[in-house]
Design a protein around this motif. Structure first.
Motif, PDB file in Angstrom:
ATOM      1  N   ALA A 184      -4.391  -4.820  -7.514  1.00  0.00           N
ATOM      2  CA  ALA A 184      -3.046  -4.687  -6.949  1.00  0.00           C
ATOM      3  C   ALA A 184      -3.107  -4.459  -5.447  1.00  0.00           C
ATOM      4  O   ALA A 184      -2.330  -5.066  -4.678  1.00  0.00           O
ATOM      5  N   ILE A 185      -4.040  -3.619  -4.997  1.00  0.00           N
ATOM      6  CA  ILE A 185      -4.187  -3.367  -3.556  1.00  0.00           C
ATOM      7  C   ILE A 185      -4.538  -4.660  -2.829  1.00  0.00           C
ATOM      8  O   ILE A 185      -3.965  -4.977  -1.775  1.00  0.00           O
ATOM      9  N   SER A 244      -3.744  -7.528  -3.665  1.00  0.00           N
ATOM     10  CA  SER A 244      -2.576  -8.424  -3.704  1.00  0.00           C
ATOM     11  C   SER A 244      -1.427  -7.902  -2.848  1.00  0.00           C
ATOM     12  O   SER A 244      -0.345  -8.481  -2.851  1.00  0.00           O
ATOM     13  N   GLY A 245      -1.644  -6.781  -2.140  1.00  0.00           N
ATOM     14  CA  GLY A 245      -0.628  -6.292  -1.208  1.00  0.00           C
ATOM     15  C   GLY A 245       0.322  -5.275  -1.791  1.00  0.00           C
ATOM     16  O   GLY A 245       1.477  -5.187  -1.370  1.00  0.00           O
ATOM     17  N   ILE A 246      -0.148  -4.466  -2.766  1.00  0.00           N
ATOM     18  CA  ILE A 246       0.702  -3.431  -3.377  1.00  0.00           C
ATOM     19  C   ILE A 246       0.003  -2.081  -3.248  1.00  0.00           C
ATOM     20  O   ILE A 246      -1.146  -1.928  -3.673  1.00  0.00           O
ATOM     21  N   SER A 247       0.683  -1.106  -2.665  1.00  0.00           N
ATOM     22  CA  SER A 247       0.123   0.255  -2.575  1.00  0.00           C
ATOM     23  C   SER A 247       1.137   1.248  -3.128  1.00  0.00           C
ATOM     24  O   SER A 247       2.312   0.914  -3.309  1.00  0.00           O
ATOM     25  N   ILE A 248       0.686   2.483  -3.386  1.00  0.00           N
ATOM     26  CA  ILE A 248       1.560   3.463  -4.032  1.00  0.00           C
ATOM     27  C   ILE A 248       1.303   4.865  -3.512  1.00  0.00           C
ATOM     28  O   ILE A 248       0.161   5.254  -3.254  1.00  0.00           O
ATOM     29  N   VAL A 249       2.391   5.616  -3.319  1.00  0.00           N
ATOM     30  CA  VAL A 249       2.331   7.060  -3.117  1.00  0.00           C
ATOM     31  C   VAL A 249       2.615   7.672  -4.482  1.00  0.00           C
ATOM     32  O   VAL A 249       3.731   7.597  -4.982  1.00  0.00           O
ATOM     33  N   LYS A 267      -1.773   7.412   3.689  1.00  0.00           N
ATOM     34  CA  LYS A 267      -2.759   6.550   3.032  1.00  0.00           C
ATOM     35  C   LYS A 267      -2.109   5.276   2.497  1.00  0.00           C
ATOM     36  O   LYS A 267      -2.634   4.165   2.671  1.00  0.00           O
ATOM     37  N   ALA A 268      -0.947   5.414   1.858  1.00  0.00           N
ATOM     38  CA  ALA A 268      -0.248   4.239   1.307  1.00  0.00           C
ATOM     39  C   ALA A 268       0.173   3.282   2.404  1.00  0.00           C
ATOM     40  O   ALA A 268       0.058   2.056   2.269  1.00  0.00           O
ATOM     41  N   ILE A 269       0.659   3.832   3.519  1.00  0.00           N
ATOM     42  CA  ILE A 269       1.084   2.990   4.643  1.00  0.00           C
ATOM     43  C   ILE A 269      -0.111   2.272   5.262  1.00  0.00           C
ATOM     44  O   ILE A 269      -0.003   1.124   5.719  1.00  0.00           O
ATOM     45  N   SER A 270      -1.278   2.939   5.256  1.00  0.00           N
ATOM     46  CA  SER A 270      -2.455   2.402   5.947  1.00  0.00           C
ATOM     47  C   SER A 270      -2.960   1.090   5.350  1.00  0.00           C
ATOM     48  O   SER A 270      -3.684   0.353   6.006  1.00  0.00           O
ATOM     49  N   TYR A 271      -2.598   0.777   4.108  1.00  0.00           N
ATOM     50  CA  TYR A 271      -3.046  -0.462   3.485  1.00  0.00           C
ATOM     51  C   TYR A 271      -2.336  -1.695   4.049  1.00  0.00           C
ATOM     52  O   TYR A 271      -2.734  -2.827   3.764  1.00  0.00           O
ATOM     53  N   ASN A 272      -1.246  -1.474   4.816  1.00  0.00           N
ATOM     54  CA  ASN A 272      -0.450  -2.584   5.346  1.00  0.00           C
ATOM     55  C   ASN A 272       0.000  -3.521   4.228  1.00  0.00           C
ATOM     56  O   ASN A 272      -0.057  -4.749   4.334  1.00  0.00           O
ATOM     57  N   ALA A 273       0.461  -2.922   3.126  1.00  0.00           N
ATOM     58  CA  ALA A 273       0.828  -3.689   1.937  1.00  0.00           C
ATOM     59  C   ALA A 273       2.199  -4.347   2.106  1.00  0.00           C
ATOM     60  O   ALA A 273       3.020  -3.930   2.926  1.00  0.00           O
ATOM     61  N   ASP A 274       2.455  -5.383   1.301  1.00  0.00           N
ATOM     62  CA  ASP A 274       3.767  -6.050   1.292  1.00  0.00           C
ATOM     63  C   ASP A 274       4.763  -5.265   0.444  1.00  0.00           C
ATOM     64  O   ASP A 274       5.967  -5.314   0.691  1.00  0.00           O
ATOM     65  N   ILE A 275       4.273  -4.578  -0.592  1.00  0.00           N
ATOM     66  CA  ILE A 275       5.113  -3.749  -1.455  1.00  0.00           C
ATOM     67  C   ILE A 275       4.523  -2.342  -1.456  1.00  0.00           C
ATOM     68  O   ILE A 275       3.334  -2.166  -1.767  1.00  0.00           O
ATOM     69  N   ILE A 276       5.337  -1.358  -1.121  1.00  0.00           N
ATOM     70  CA  ILE A 276       4.881   0.031  -1.159  1.00  0.00           C
ATOM     71  C   ILE A 276       5.745   0.781  -2.170  1.00  0.00           C
ATOM     72  O   ILE A 276       6.969   0.845  -2.034  1.00  0.00           O
TER      73      ILE A 276
END
Length: 491
Positions: A70-71, A73-78, A148-157
């Protein structure tokens, strides 16, 4: 996400649930604890696998076998439950598994530290990246998870209760960041029990109830009462049912209490039947103060009086002896033994009462008192032998309350008593607090939710950087004035 279903040990956690999230929107996912919100997000982020249904990302069917998929593929989570590794530093937690490296694969700690400092500048925080996580408050750990979640530069947070432990100033900064992310075309899935946040930051709302999809509407189409009705399947009366309780004699007085680096010259008192609220921003010293009163922290100077008698409280045992109880901010770390049953948790502090000959437990009495406490607090568990880790957040909090109320305290200290619990459970806990005050208990309540603090308290004191900067009686409550004091601008 289309027609997602998930079953655990024969219990249907999700039943044919769908969720459609658009680029550049903040999409609220709402529902009571146990509605299936976190389960759905764990499927989206590869922690769980769905039994049925599919995930379509940017028009392509995807399936995440693990969180790393998932990471990537641009998805991160708090996460709602903090997943920090306590013996590692802030920088190591943020970059774990993706550390910048030198030649031969050796981690570049200097670069990791500098990147961590830059990330925290985004949330307007100055931190030492070398601090270990066990040194941080719950609020600071929450900010580490957000960064940490923001740092992934994900498309979906996915933000699952991101503000449950932080105060208004940090929330405002988080919302600034969310707005910037939305302008960049990111999508935010936002889970919160705080209604004011939902209507401040969210564009769209999807409601789940009992593992099923209920409805999706624009935030502008739903007023708060309609949203609550969709979530709980019934109308809730006014959330804050504060009733005037008879204020009795002074029970606790604190004079010039100081703890180096945490708070200085604190003077306060609380009477029987009174609810004293403590407001302040993250790092103001609220938790440290109530922990010092309860003997968890050793004070450097000052005096504590119980019913006009000077006492020394240098341990929780002595606090309990003086009829004090403390419901801690982090119920899972400090309030409960998750590997114990409901019964074992409720009787834990008072186990000596239910033991004969020093070691034989009087099981019948233990069962009877547990059942009484569960009935009084309306603990929703299949039995007294249910493992407490399987309960919803609201029911876990009721177990913590049951444990301390069994001590029959004269002063109950509540540190963030409704953190991370749903709106229905909040309403029940407010009623319990009111009943305790009406029964003549003195109550100190620390809360980061201003509506909760103003709705429940008889008086509020405000801390800023470890000093009291304001005191307000109920007829003087004003959110702007309280916040001015919290930021150091004296009333």
């Amino acid at each position: 996400m289309k027609n997602i279903s998930k079953t655990f040990s024969g219990v249907r956690a999700l039943n044919d649930v769908s969720l459609n999230v658009k680029k550049g929107e903040v999409h609220a996912l709402m529902g009571e604890n146990g509605a299936g919100k976190s389960t759905l997000m764990k499927i989206l982020t590869g922690i769980y696998q769905p039994d049925d249904g599919e995930i379509v990302l940017k028009g392509q069917n995807v399936r995440f076998a693990q969180p790393l998929d998932a990471i990537n593929s641009g998805i991160s989570i708090v996460h709602q439950e903090l997943n920090s590794i306590l013996d590692m530093t802030i920088a190591e937690n943020i970059f774990i598994g993706r550390e910048p490296s030198k030649r031969l694969g050796i981690a570049n700690k200097k670069e990791m530290r500098s990147k961590t400092i830059e990330l925290f500048k985004m949330v307007d925080m100055v931190i030492n990246p070398d601090r270990k996580l066990y040194e941080l408050s719950v609020a600071e750990m929450q900010m580490v998870e957000i960064v940490k979640a923001i740092s992934y530069n994900a498309d979906i947070i996915v933000m699952d209760e991101p503000t449950s432990a932080i105060t208004d100033r940090e929330v405002a900064k988080l919302f600034e960041i969310i707005r910037k992310l939305i302008l960049q075309g990111k999508a935010i899935i936002y889970i919160s029990h705080k209604m004011d946040e939902i209507y401040t930051i969210c564009d769209t709302i999807t409601v789940l109830r009992d593992g099923s999809y209920i409805d999706t509407k624009s935030a502008q189409q739903l007023d708060q009462q309609q949203l609550i009705s969709l979530m709980v399947g019934r109308n809730l009366e006014d959330m804050f049912v504060k009733q005037p309780s008879p204020i009795g004699e002074r029970f606790l007085e604190v004079k010039n209490l100081s703890l180096n680096g945490k708070f200085t010259n604190i003077n306060l008192q609380v009477r029987k039947g009174e609810i004293l609220g403590i407001a302040g921003l993250m790092g103001a010293g609220r938790t440290e103060l109530v922990e010092a009163i309860f003997g968890v922290r050793k004070i450097d100077s000052g005096e504590i009086y119980i019913q006009n008698q000077k006492v020394v409280i240098d341990s929780p045992q002595k606090a309990i002896k003086h009829k004090l109880s403390l419901v801690t901010e982090d119920r899972k770390l400090f309030g409960l033994n998750l590997n114990f049953t409901v019964k074992e948790n409720i009787t834990l502090v008072n186990l000596k009462r239910y033991v004969r000959l020093g070691q034989i437990i009087k099981f019948k009495e233990e069962r009877e008192v547990t059942d009484r406490q569960m009935k009084f607090l309306n603990v929703n568990a299949s039995s007294r032998n249910t493992m407490v880790e399987t309960l919803s957040g609201g029911n876990q909090q009721k177990v913590v309350l049951a444990k301390w109320l069994l001590c029959d305290p004269d002063l109950l200290i509540l540190d963030e008593p409704t953190r991370g619990i749903d709106i229905g459970a909040k309403s029940e806990i407010y009623k319990i607090i009111n009943k305790l005050a009406n029964d003549g208990k003195a109550i100190i309540m620390v809360s980061s939710e201003m509506p909760e603090l103003m709705g429940m308290s008889d008086r509020i004191i405000v801390l800023h950087e470890g000093t009291i900067t304001g005191q307000f009686n109920r007829d003087e409550f004003n959110q702007e004035s309280i916040m001015m004091c919290a930021t150091g601008i004296k009333k």
